[in-house]
Design a protein around this motif. Structure first.
Motif, short mmCIF file in Angstrom:
data_model
loop_
_atom_site.label_atom_id
_atom_site.label_comp_id
_atom_site.label_asym_id
_atom_site.label_seq_id
_atom_site.Cartn_x
_atom_site.Cartn_y
_atom_site.Cartn_z
N ASN A 188 0.83 -1.21 0.00
CA ASN A 188 0.00 0.00 0.00
C ASN A 188 0.86 1.26 0.00
OD1 ASN A 188 0.92 0.17 2.68
ND2 ASN A 188 -0.95 -0.73 3.49
N VAL A 189 0.20 2.40 -0.07
CA VAL A 189 0.90 3.68 -0.16
C VAL A 189 1.76 3.94 1.08
CG1 VAL A 189 0.52 6.18 -0.12
CG2 VAL A 189 -0.68 4.77 -1.79
N GLU A 190 1.32 3.46 2.23
CA GLU A 190 2.09 3.67 3.45
C GLU A 190 3.45 2.97 3.37
OE1 GLU A 190 1.25 3.64 8.29
OE2 GLU A 190 -0.20 2.76 6.91
N GLY A 191 3.45 1.74 2.86
CA GLY A 191 4.72 1.03 2.68
C GLY A 191 5.57 1.67 1.61
N LEU A 192 4.92 2.16 0.57
CA LEU A 192 5.63 2.86 -0.52
C LEU A 192 6.31 4.12 0.01
CD1 LEU A 192 4.05 3.50 -4.01
CD2 LEU A 192 5.26 5.31 -2.83
N THR A 193 5.59 4.87 0.86
CA THR A 193 6.12 6.12 1.41
C THR A 193 7.39 5.89 2.22
OG1 THR A 193 3.86 6.98 1.53
CG2 THR A 193 5.54 8.15 2.80
N HIS A 194 7.44 4.75 2.92
CA HIS A 194 8.60 4.45 3.78
C HIS A 194 9.51 3.41 3.15
CE1 HIS A 194 5.35 5.85 6.58
NE2 HIS A 194 6.33 6.63 6.96
N PHE A 195 9.49 3.32 1.81
CA PHE A 195 10.20 2.24 1.12
C PHE A 195 11.69 2.22 1.44
CE2 PHE A 195 12.50 0.33 -2.40
CZ PHE A 195 11.83 -0.87 -2.54
N ASP A 196 12.34 3.37 1.40
CA ASP A 196 13.80 3.40 1.58
C ASP A 196 14.22 2.84 2.93
OD1 ASP A 196 14.00 4.47 -0.90
OD2 ASP A 196 14.47 6.51 -0.27
N GLU A 197 13.51 3.21 3.98
CA GLU A 197 13.88 2.73 5.32
C GLU A 197 13.53 1.25 5.47
OE1 GLU A 197 10.26 3.80 8.30
OE2 GLU A 197 11.22 5.56 7.40
N ILE A 198 12.46 0.80 4.81
CA ILE A 198 12.10 -0.63 4.84
C ILE A 198 13.17 -1.44 4.13
CG2 ILE A 198 10.46 -2.34 3.98
CD1 ILE A 198 8.25 -0.22 4.41
N LEU A 199 13.62 -0.97 2.96
CA LEU A 199 14.65 -1.67 2.19
C LEU A 199 15.93 -1.83 3.01
CD1 LEU A 199 15.77 -2.87 -0.43
CD2 LEU A 199 16.26 -0.56 -1.21
N GLN A 200 16.26 -0.82 3.79
CA GLN A 200 17.47 -0.86 4.60
C GLN A 200 17.41 -1.98 5.64
OE1 GLN A 200 18.47 3.03 5.97
NE2 GLN A 200 20.45 2.44 6.79
N GLU A 201 16.21 -2.23 6.18
CA GLU A 201 16.05 -3.21 7.25
C GLU A 201 15.81 -4.63 6.72
OE1 GLU A 201 16.24 -3.20 10.56
OE2 GLU A 201 16.87 -1.09 10.61
N ALA A 202 15.10 -4.75 5.61
CA ALA A 202 14.68 -6.07 5.11
C ALA A 202 15.80 -6.76 4.35
CB ALA A 202 13.45 -5.91 4.21
N ASP A 203 15.66 -8.09 4.20
CA ASP A 203 16.63 -8.88 3.42
C ASP A 203 16.25 -8.89 1.95
OD1 ASP A 203 18.31 -9.96 5.64
OD2 ASP A 203 16.40 -10.85 6.25
N GLY A 204 15.00 -8.56 1.65
CA GLY A 204 14.53 -8.51 0.28
C GLY A 204 13.16 -7.84 0.25
N ILE A 205 12.66 -7.59 -0.95
CA ILE A 205 11.39 -6.88 -1.12
C ILE A 205 10.47 -7.67 -2.05
CG2 ILE A 205 10.28 -4.82 -2.09
CD1 ILE A 205 11.67 -4.13 0.48
N ILE A 206 9.19 -7.77 -1.69
CA ILE A 206 8.18 -8.33 -2.57
C ILE A 206 7.23 -7.20 -2.95
CG2 ILE A 206 6.27 -9.97 -2.80
CD1 ILE A 206 7.69 -11.76 -0.76
N LEU A 207 7.12 -6.93 -4.24
CA LEU A 207 6.21 -5.89 -4.72
C LEU A 207 4.86 -6.54 -4.99
CD1 LEU A 207 8.58 -4.10 -7.24
CD2 LEU A 207 8.26 -3.63 -4.82
N SER A 208 3.94 -6.36 -4.05
CA SER A 208 2.63 -7.00 -4.15
C SER A 208 1.72 -6.12 -5.00
CB SER A 208 2.04 -7.19 -2.75
OG SER A 208 0.83 -7.88 -2.83
N ARG A 209 1.77 -6.33 -6.29
CA ARG A 209 1.12 -5.40 -7.22
C ARG A 209 -0.40 -5.52 -7.21
NH1 ARG A 209 3.90 -5.69 -12.88
NH2 ARG A 209 2.77 -7.64 -12.84
N GLY A 210 -0.95 -6.61 -6.62
CA GLY A 210 -2.39 -6.74 -6.54
C GLY A 210 -2.99 -5.62 -5.72
N ASN A 211 -2.51 -5.47 -4.49
CA ASN A 211 -3.01 -4.40 -3.63
C ASN A 211 -2.47 -3.04 -4.05
OD1 ASN A 211 -4.65 -5.95 -2.01
ND2 ASN A 211 -3.04 -6.44 -0.57
#
Length: 527
Positions: A259-282
């Motif tokens: 969702n937009v909330e995760g998109l807004t904080h994408f850079d900081e999430i990427l820094q913490e996570a081991d990988g990213i899944i772009l859930s394009r359905g939602n």
């Protein structure tokens, strides 16, 4: 946003387009994550999925119970043994997901311009007039004019299987909506999504914690797909929870951006996570349709630069019911590869689709064709430029190994590693040839027992584009005291020959530690 990183390798000759696709020991460098479910849980079907190219099996706990998933996993283990194909396990959490509670699992027909009530009273039966939901706070979160979507599993975009609702009024805890399109909801699970609205549900629910601490611990899961990740703190909390459960401290966390909330904080999430899944359905609902492709390209670019796997979902929805994808879907798969994604995630297509094996095969073939025209030279230069100078020791070795392999037209890169980090760094530069990651186990202790590491590291490379792991005999050291490690190198070369990747007179680039130094060497094979 960089606009020049999507260029194709030129020139593309028309003759090459007409050439038949050639089989290889791996269907594609891009990995395929398959969701196992009702249509893909037998040993026979799973075996075919593994042979066709599935390297990660996803278990979606939005549906089904732990016992049914365990039975499927046991069948996966049997299939792995019979096919000798390594496969990783991914647990997908439910997270902050709102659902319609349809206890009788009957089909519900909704007609445009009628009204339907969303109620937290789960004692009511789901009908065309009332839809009970699992979230009591919806009435406080929405207002008149807001948009709500309801569909089976994730939203297909089909105007006959998903419904678009507009909030008409809020009555106490109930939300009265106007139905904007006629649709029939069928199946056991309907997901509900309020567009661009903050939903006050925990990212890691109590149900998720219970599943992880029981099913996840029992099966030593390789990946945790963290649904509805909205902040970096979500990842930190999940990692803290995993660290308290033995072997799961090694489990990698893939943040699912929905969702937009995760998109807004994408850079900081990427820094913490081991990988990213772009859930394009939602995401396709939270974002205007014309913006979805921009987020995909930007997010995958950032993952590439960070050297973290990017997984793209919802690419061949039509193959849930059809043997062939649409032309637009085939192009979508190829564009995801050209954007730089590491893996394609198949959800409903393999979970409940009629053609799980054919879907994996088709996606693998499209990925392989796209990889042939992926502009590796431009990608390499861009990545080196971004890393800058001075490079770290490992980064320098990894980029040098790829540069050498490209210059001498090596058929394969072989990397000896214990942690898998060196191999992942090599893969970060997207060499055109496969990287055989020879993971050499290390003996470790937690003061109570001794164990070998290596299995996690080998399986976790199965989501990284171009990485193909081998788990070596623990008696072989990852670090050699001289410039050769003949026995383990021979095992890797023999595997490459048996797989058809390496032939006589081929050149092979080998990357390994020798004492305190890292060495990149080129060997030319004899007959």
């Amino acid at each position: 946003m960089h606009s020049n990183h999507l260029l194709l390798e030129e020139p593309i000759r028309m003759a090459t387009i007409l050439e038949p696709s050639k089989a290889s020991f791996f269907p594609a460098m891009t990995k395929i994550v398959g969701t196992l479910g009702p249509r893909s849980r037998s040993v026979q079907v799973i075996s075919s999925c593994l042979k066709t190219g599935m390297s990660v099996a996803r278990f979606d706990f939005s549906w089904g119970d732990a016992d049914s998933h365990q039975e499927t996993l046991e069948n996966l283990k049997t299939a792995i043994k019979s096919t000798t194909k390594l496969c990783a396990v991914m647990l997908d959490t439910v997270g902050a997901e709102m659902q319609v509670v349809n206890k009788r699992e009957t089909s519900i027909t909704l007609k445009a311009e009628d009204k339907v009530i969303l109620t937290p009273d789960q004692g009511q039966e789901a009908t065309s007039a009332v839809l009970p939901i699992n979230f009591a706070g919806l009435a406080k979160a929405v207002k008149e004019g807001d948009t709500i979507f309801v569909g089976q599993y994730l939203f297909t975009g089909s105007e006959t299987t998903s419904v678009w609702l507009e909030v008409d009024e809020v009555k106490g805890d109930d939300v009265v909506c106007v139905i904007k399109n006629s649709a029939t909801l069928a199946g056991s699970l309907f997901t509900l999504h309020a567009s661009q609205i903050r939903i006050d549900l925990p990212t890691l629910s109590e149900k998720d914690k219970e599943v992880i601490s029981t099913w996840g611990v029992k099966n030593k899961i390789d990946f945790l797909s963290l649904s509805y990740t909205r902040h970096a703190e979500d990842v930190r909390e999940a990692r803290d929870f995993l660290s308290k459960h033995g072997d799961l401290s090694q489990t990698q966390i893939f943040a699912k951006i929905e969702n937009v909330e995760g998109l807004t904080h994408f850079d900081e999430i990427l820094q913490e996570a081991d990988g990213i899944i772009l859930s394009r359905g939602n995401l396709g609902i939270d974002l205007p349709p014309e913006k979805v492709f921009l987020f995909q390209k930007s997010a995958v670019y950032k993952c590439n630069i960070a050297g973290k796997p990017a997984v793209v979902t919802r690419v061949v929805d039509s193959m849930t019911d059809n043997l062939r994808p649409t032309r637009a879907e085939a192009t979508d798969v190829a564009n995801a590869v050209l954007d730089g994604c590491d893996a394609i995630l198949l959800g409903a297509e393999t979970l409940r689709g009629l053609y799980p094996v054919e879907t994996i095969s088709t996606v693998g073939k499209i990925c392989a064709e796209a990889e042939k025209v992926f502009n590796q030279d431009q990608y390499f230069k861009r990545t080196v430029k971004f890393v800058g100078e001075p490079m770290s020791h490992l980064e320098s070795i990894a980029s040098s190994a790829v540069r050498a392999a490209l210059k001498v037209k090596a058929s394969v890169i072989i990397c000896f590693t214990s942690s898998g980090r060196a191999a992942r760094l090599i893969a970060k530069y997207r060499p055109t040839m496969p990287v055989l990651s020879v993971v050499i186990p290390r003996l470790k202790t937690n003061q109570l027992k001794w164990s070998f590491s290596g299995a996690f590291e080998a399986r976790q490379s199965l989501v990284v584009r171009g990485l193909f792991p081998l788990l070596a005999d623990p008696r072989h050291p990852a670090e050699s005291t001289n410039a050769t490690n003949e026995s383990v190198l021979k095992v890797a070369l023999d595997h490459g020959k048996a797989s058809g990747v390496i032939k006589s007179h081929d050149r092979v680039v080998v990357c390994q530690k020798v004492g305190d130094a890292s060495v990149v060497k080129i060997i030319e094979l004899e007959d």
